[in-house]
Design a protein around this motif. Structure first.
Motif, PDB file in Angstrom:
ATOM      1  N   TRP A   1       0.837  -1.213   0.000  1.00  0.00           N
ATOM      2  CA  TRP A   1       0.000   0.000   0.000  1.00  0.00           C
ATOM      3  C   TRP A   1       0.860   1.247   0.000  1.00  0.00           C
ATOM      4  O   TRP A   1       0.617   2.167  -0.785  1.00  0.00           O
ATOM      5  CB  TRP A   1      -0.911  -0.010   1.235  1.00  0.00           C
ATOM      6  CG  TRP A   1      -1.364   1.346   1.654  1.00  0.00           C
ATOM      7  CD1 TRP A   1      -2.231   2.172   0.988  1.00  0.00           C
ATOM      8  CD2 TRP A   1      -0.955   2.077   2.825  1.00  0.00           C
ATOM      9  NE1 TRP A   1      -2.395   3.350   1.671  1.00  0.00           N
ATOM     10  CE2 TRP A   1      -1.622   3.320   2.804  1.00  0.00           C
ATOM     11  CE3 TRP A   1      -0.103   1.788   3.894  1.00  0.00           C
ATOM     12  CZ2 TRP A   1      -1.448   4.267   3.812  1.00  0.00           C
ATOM     13  CZ3 TRP A   1       0.057   2.730   4.885  1.00  0.00           C
ATOM     14  CH2 TRP A   1      -0.600   3.953   4.832  1.00  0.00           C
ATOM     15  N   TRP A   2       1.883   1.285   0.836  1.00  0.00           N
ATOM     16  CA  TRP A   2       2.680   2.500   0.959  1.00  0.00           C
ATOM     17  C   TRP A   2       3.499   2.755  -0.302  1.00  0.00           C
ATOM     18  O   TRP A   2       3.646   3.901  -0.739  1.00  0.00           O
ATOM     19  CB  TRP A   2       3.570   2.440   2.188  1.00  0.00           C
ATOM     20  CG  TRP A   2       4.213   3.760   2.487  1.00  0.00           C
ATOM     21  CD1 TRP A   2       5.546   4.061   2.511  1.00  0.00           C
ATOM     22  CD2 TRP A   2       3.534   4.981   2.792  1.00  0.00           C
ATOM     23  NE1 TRP A   2       5.731   5.385   2.815  1.00  0.00           N
ATOM     24  CE2 TRP A   2       4.504   5.980   2.994  1.00  0.00           C
ATOM     25  CE3 TRP A   2       2.190   5.326   2.925  1.00  0.00           C
ATOM     26  CZ2 TRP A   2       4.195   7.297   3.303  1.00  0.00           C
ATOM     27  CZ3 TRP A   2       1.861   6.638   3.234  1.00  0.00           C
ATOM     28  CH2 TRP A   2       2.856   7.608   3.421  1.00  0.00           C
ATOM     29  N   ALA A   3       4.027   1.701  -0.902  1.00  0.00           N
ATOM     30  CA  ALA A   3       4.797   1.876  -2.138  1.00  0.00           C
ATOM     31  C   ALA A   3       3.914   2.426  -3.252  1.00  0.00           C
ATOM     32  O   ALA A   3       4.320   3.330  -4.006  1.00  0.00           O
ATOM     33  CB  ALA A   3       5.418   0.545  -2.556  1.00  0.00           C
ATOM     34  N   LEU A   4       2.696   1.921  -3.360  1.00  0.00           N
ATOM     35  CA  LEU A   4       1.782   2.413  -4.394  1.00  0.00           C
ATOM     36  C   LEU A   4       1.345   3.841  -4.102  1.00  0.00           C
ATOM     37  O   LEU A   4       1.171   4.658  -5.023  1.00  0.00           O
ATOM     38  CB  LEU A   4       0.560   1.493  -4.491  1.00  0.00           C
ATOM     39  CG  LEU A   4       0.834   0.113  -5.103  1.00  0.00           C
ATOM     40  CD1 LEU A   4      -0.348  -0.811  -4.875  1.00  0.00           C
ATOM     41  CD2 LEU A   4       1.123   0.258  -6.592  1.00  0.00           C
ATOM     42  N   TRP A   5       1.143   4.169  -2.835  1.00  0.00           N
ATOM     43  CA  TRP A   5       0.771   5.537  -2.464  1.00  0.00           C
ATOM     44  C   TRP A   5       1.856   6.520  -2.889  1.00  0.00           C
ATOM     45  O   TRP A   5       1.571   7.552  -3.498  1.00  0.00           O
ATOM     46  CB  TRP A   5       0.543   5.611  -0.956  1.00  0.00           C
ATOM     47  CG  TRP A   5       0.445   7.007  -0.419  1.00  0.00           C
ATOM     48  CD1 TRP A   5       1.440   7.757   0.117  1.00  0.00           C
ATOM     49  CD2 TRP A   5      -0.727   7.833  -0.382  1.00  0.00           C
ATOM     50  NE1 TRP A   5       0.972   8.983   0.502  1.00  0.00           N
ATOM     51  CE2 TRP A   5      -0.352   9.067   0.215  1.00  0.00           C
ATOM     52  CE3 TRP A   5      -2.058   7.654  -0.757  1.00  0.00           C
ATOM     53  CZ2 TRP A   5      -1.268  10.104   0.419  1.00  0.00           C
ATOM     54  CZ3 TRP A   5      -2.954   8.689  -0.557  1.00  0.00           C
ATOM     55  CH2 TRP A   5      -2.557   9.887   0.015  1.00  0.00           C
ATOM     56  N   LEU A   6       3.105   6.210  -2.577  1.00  0.00           N
ATOM     57  CA  LEU A   6       4.209   7.103  -2.943  1.00  0.00           C
ATOM     58  C   LEU A   6       4.348   7.201  -4.460  1.00  0.00           C
ATOM     59  O   LEU A   6       4.613   8.286  -4.994  1.00  0.00           O
ATOM     60  CB  LEU A   6       5.512   6.601  -2.326  1.00  0.00           C
ATOM     61  CG  LEU A   6       5.606   6.650  -0.793  1.00  0.00           C
ATOM     62  CD1 LEU A   6       6.961   6.112  -0.334  1.00  0.00           C
ATOM     63  CD2 LEU A   6       5.383   8.061  -0.272  1.00  0.00           C
ATOM     64  N   ALA A   7       4.162   6.097  -5.160  1.00  0.00           N
ATOM     65  CA  ALA A   7       4.239   6.132  -6.619  1.00  0.00           C
ATOM     66  C   ALA A   7       3.122   7.004  -7.193  1.00  0.00           C
ATOM     67  O   ALA A   7       3.332   7.734  -8.167  1.00  0.00           O
ATOM     68  CB  ALA A   7       4.150   4.713  -7.184  1.00  0.00           C
ATOM     69  N   GLY A   8       1.934   6.959  -6.588  1.00  0.00           N
ATOM     70  CA  GLY A   8       0.840   7.803  -7.052  1.00  0.00           C
ATOM     71  C   GLY A   8       1.124   9.275  -6.844  1.00  0.00           C
ATOM     72  O   GLY A   8       0.803  10.114  -7.696  1.00  0.00           O
ATOM     73  N   LEU A   9       1.744   9.607  -5.723  1.00  0.00           N
ATOM     74  CA  LEU A   9       2.095  11.008  -5.474  1.00  0.00           C
ATOM     75  C   LEU A   9       3.108  11.509  -6.492  1.00  0.00           C
ATOM     76  O   LEU A   9       3.062  12.670  -6.914  1.00  0.00           O
ATOM     77  CB  LEU A   9       2.680  11.163  -4.064  1.00  0.00           C
ATOM     78  CG  LEU A   9       1.740  10.916  -2.884  1.00  0.00           C
ATOM     79  CD1 LEU A   9       2.468  11.230  -1.586  1.00  0.00           C
ATOM     80  CD2 LEU A   9       0.485  11.761  -2.988  1.00  0.00           C
ATOM     81  N   ALA A  10       4.011  10.643  -6.904  1.00  0.00           N
ATOM     82  CA  ALA A  10       5.048  11.064  -7.845  1.00  0.00           C
ATOM     83  C   ALA A  10       4.495  11.381  -9.221  1.00  0.00           C
ATOM     84  O   ALA A  10       5.156  12.058 -10.015  1.00  0.00           O
ATOM     85  CB  ALA A  10       6.110   9.967  -7.967  1.00  0.00           C
ATOM     86  N   GLY A  11       3.258  10.938  -9.502  1.00  0.00           N
ATOM     87  CA  GLY A  11       2.681  11.180 -10.813  1.00  0.00           C
ATOM     88  C   GLY A  11       2.168  12.584 -11.028  1.00  0.00           C
ATOM     89  O   GLY A  11       1.799  12.943 -12.153  1.00  0.00           O
TER      90      GLY A  11
END
Length: 229
Positions: free
Chosen positions: A158-168
Motif C-alpha cells: 500500500w505505501w509503495a503504491l501511495w508514494l508512486a501515485g504522489l510522484a505522478g
C-alpha cells in the motif's frame, strides 16, 4: 478515631478498546468510491487524448490568459471536482479508521503510540516526513498489539503504491492544476494513465490492508473480552 490507614484508592481503569469493524467498513467503502472516481478520470484522459488538442492550444495560454473550455474539457473539470470531493471523504474515513485502530492498540498493549496525535494529520502533509510517518503510524499500531508477528506485506505494498501515485503529479494530494493535467493529456497521456492505474491500485491495496489489520485487531479484542482472559 481509628489509627488504621485508609485503604489505597483503586487504580483507575485503563482505556477500553472500541469496536473497529464499522470504521473499517466506512473506510473500505470510501476507498471503493475513490477508485471509481480515479477510474473515471482515466476514461476522460483517454477521451482528451483521442480528441486531440484544439487549434487554439491548451486551456492555459500563459501570462494569466485562459481560452474558453471545450465541452469535453468542461466535463473533465466536473469529473475532477467530483473526484476531489470523493478524495476528501475517503481521507476522512481513512483517518477515522486509523485513529480508532491507534487508540485500540494503546488500550490493548498499554504502550503509548510512537507518534503523537498531531502526526495523525500532519504526517500526510509535512514535506519529507510524509514519506514515512503515515506508514509508521499504521505499522506501530499493529506491532504494539502483535510484537511477535511480522508486519503484513500488504502494508508495504500500500505505501509503495501511495508514494508512486504522489510522484505522478495527479496524486491524492499536491495534484497539478486541472488545466495543466488537460494539457498533459493532449501531449502525453501515457504517464497520466500510469498514475491513474497506480492510484486505483493503491486504493484497492489500502482496502485490503484495512481488512487485514482490522480482522487481526478485532480478534485480539474478542480474546481479551472473554471471561478469564
Amino acid at each position: 478515631m481509628s489509627d488504621q490507614e485508609a485503604p489505597a484508592p483503586a487504580p483507575a481503569p485503563g482505556p477500553v478498546p472500541r469496536p473497529v469493524r464499522g470504521a473499517a467498513r466506512c473506510a473500505v467503502a470510501a476507498l471503493a468510491l475513490a477508485a471509481l472516481a480515479w477510474a473515471a478520470r482515466a476514461v476522460w484522459h483517454v477521451r482528451l487524448a483521442m480528441a486531440g488538442q484544439p487549434a487554439s492550444g491548451p486551456p492555459d495560454q500563459g501570462g494569466g490568459q485562459h481560452r474558453p473550455l471545450t465541452a469535453l474539457e468542461d466535463s473533465y473539470h466536473l469529473v475532477s471536482s467530483v473526484g476531489a470531493a470523493v478524495t476528501v471523504v475517503c481521507a476522512l474515513a481513512f483517518l477515522a479508521w486509523l485513529d480508532r485502530v491507534r487508540d485500540n492498540a494503546r488500550a490493548l498493549s498499554g504502550a503509548e503510540p510512537r507518534y503523537g496525535y498531531p502526526w495523525l494529520f500532519l504526517g500526510w502533509i509535512v514535506p519529507v516526513v510524509n514519506l514515512w510517518i503515515p506508514r509508521g503510524i499504521v505499522a506501530d499500531a499493529h506491532r504494539s498489539v502483535f510484537p511477535d508477528r511480522r508486519l503484513p506485506a500488504v502494508v508495504n505494498w500500500w505505501w509503495a503504491l501511495w508514494l508512486a501515485g504522489l510522484a505522478g503529479g495527479v496524486g491524492l494530494i499536491h495534484a497539478d492544476p486541472t488545466d495543466e493535467v488537460i494539457a498533459r493529456a493532449y501531449t502525453g497521456v501515457l504517464p497520466l494513465l500510469a498514475a491513474d492505474v497506480v492510484i486505483v491500485a493503491a486504493a484497492g491495496t489500502a482496502a485490503l490492508m484495512i481488512r487485514t489489520l482490522t480482522t487481526a485487531q478485532q480478534q485480539r479484542m474478542d480474546e481479551a473480552a472473554r471471561p478469564g482472559a
